[in-house]
Write a protein that holds these residues in place. Structure first.
Motif, short mmCIF file in Angstrom:
data_model
loop_
_atom_site.label_atom_id
_atom_site.label_comp_id
_atom_site.label_asym_id
_atom_site.label_seq_id
_atom_site.Cartn_x
_atom_site.Cartn_y
_atom_site.Cartn_z
N LEU A 106 8.59 -3.61 -3.22
CA LEU A 106 9.36 -3.32 -1.99
C LEU A 106 8.68 -2.65 -0.70
O LEU A 106 8.86 -2.77 0.30
N TRP A 129 21.53 -1.98 -4.53
CA TRP A 129 21.12 -0.80 -5.31
C TRP A 129 20.51 0.27 -4.40
O TRP A 129 20.07 0.10 -3.27
N HIS A 132 17.42 0.74 -2.51
CA HIS A 132 17.02 -0.25 -1.21
C HIS A 132 17.68 0.75 0.01
O HIS A 132 16.69 0.58 1.13
N SER A 241 9.43 -8.26 -10.15
CA SER A 241 9.23 -7.06 -11.22
C SER A 241 9.03 -7.64 -12.51
O SER A 241 10.06 -8.67 -12.84
#
Ligand SMILES: Cc1ncc(COP(=O)(O)O)c(C=O)c1O
Length: 390
Positions: A106, A129, A132, A241
């Motif tokens: 990310l 989340w 983020h 992931s």
């Protein structure tokens, strides 16, 4: 050092809770906060196929990998995410960078976007989340949130559609299939198709966060959104992931893939990612990549992996169902939730009471990780939740 005061930020909630949980000496304690899958008995779990792969590893040296990572690891990752057919069609135009887990994928995507757009805008769900928000804030994105759920706790398609309408050509963050963190709810297939039409028309670009790939309804079903977007020729990236779906949490296996419109564009993106990665990490996590590669490149091991993640999905479903039953069906909406997480919509004082009276640890948004609760503790959890809510 000067000005240290201004660096002070609140602790990461998940890891602060974990530290408090570890110190708690009550035997009945449950950590439903951190996103780790424990087995039915609540014991730490390593996938059997991962153990097998580790035994099979023939490590010849610990030298550096190429900057993008192990080439076979990257190829096998692209095959699993895109599926064989789309892989053959598109792989030449997908830039890939091995990363230090999904978080770093990310992060690398943010670096890339910032390098080409000084004032990027990101549309994301509320809630999402926590990392983020922190990450996009750190990189100076303008953050636009849409409410993920409607009052009836189903996916808020209309809310997202109207946000898209008002913010053409922004970036959008989605999570894989139905495994949305923290709600366990995402668009269904026909909604993904509708969204693809709008997104293509509005010229948005999309980043998928595939932190829980396979843990919703299976690899192919969970990847449908990404594959459909790429087939629709929408500029699409994915942060993969293996922390959760291969229980490799501490080993940090991840990949960033970015679709492009030409081989030249793909090469430019890869070069940029390599240079940016060199600066912060220098080299990917070779041990983790070896484990993943060993599984994905073996017909036998990959089929064992698919069975093992199906078992995890079944176990998550069983735990959710048990919780619904034991709580007198007061949480019937959980039926449609998938993946590790759901929200229980508790108030903050109820969450504090759960911790104080029952040693049950949960995030302040009342996210619960069903994978963190042993089967024989579900009744205890349900009774405690009923007690604090009635
Ligand atoms: C939604 C989401 N994205 C990304 C990640 C990052 O995973 P990793 O441990 O691979 O960095 C997590 C981990 O909890 C997550 O929940």
């Amino acid at each position: 050092m000067k000005n240290l005061q201004q660096l002070s930020k609140p602790d990461d909630e998940i890891f602060r809770l974990k530290a408090e949980f570890d110190k708690d000496s009550r035997t009945e304690k449950i950590n439903a906060g951190i996103g780790i899958y424990l087995d039915e008995k609540g014991k730490p779990f390593i996938l059997p196929v991962v153990k097998k792969a580790v035994k099979k590893l023939e490590i010849k040296n610990f030298n550096y990998l190429p900057l993008s990572g192990d080439p076979l690891y990257l190829e096998e990752s692209a095959k699993i995410v895109l599926g064989k057919y789309l892989y053959q069609e598109t792989a030449k135009k997908i830039a890939k960078q091995g990363t230090i887990g999904g978080t770093n994928a990310l992060y690398m995507w943010c670096r890339l976007i910032k390098a080409v757009d000084n004032q990027p805008v990101i549309i994301l769900s509320n809630p999402t989340w926590e990392n983020h928000l922190k990450m996009f804030e750190y990189f100076g994105f303008k953050i636009i949130e849409y409410p993920q759920l409607k009052k009836d706790r189903s996916f808020n398609f209309e809310g997202l559609a109207s946000t898209l309408e008002k913010n053409r050509s922004a970036c959008i963050l989605f999570q894989a299939g139905p495994t949305h963190n923290p709600t366990g709810i995402n668009p269904d297939k026909s909604q993904w198709q509708e969204l693809a039409k709008m997104i293509k028309q509005n010229k948005n670009q999309v980043l998928f966060d595939f932190a829980y790939l396979g843990l919703g309804e299976g690899i192919d079903s969970d990847s449908f959104c990404l594959r459909h977007f790429i087939q629709s020729k929408i500029p699409t990236s994915v942060a993969v992931s293996y922390s959760k779906n291969m229980s490799l949490y501490q080993h940090r296996a991840g990949v960033l893939m970015v679709s492009s419109s030409s081989i030249r564009e793909k090469e430019l993106i890869e070069k940029y990612l390599q240079n940016a990665f060199r600066l912060v990490n220098s080299n990917p996590s070779a041990f983790a990549e070896q484990i993943v590669k060993t599984i994905l490149a073996s017909k036998q091991l990959i089929s064992e992996w698919l069975i093992e993640i199906r078992n995890i999905r079944n176990s998550l479903k069983k735990r959710r169902d048990m919780f619904m039953q034991k709580s007198s069906n007061r949480f019937e909406y959980l039926k449609t939730n998938r993946g590790l997480f759901s929200l229980l919509f508790l108030k903050i004082d109820q969450i504090h009471k759960l911790r104080k009276k029952y040693a049950i640890y949960m995030l302040k948004n009342s996210r619960i990780n069903f994978g963190g609760v042993a089967e024989d503790k579900i009744k205890y959890l349900a009774d405690a939740v009923l007690d604090v809510t009635t």
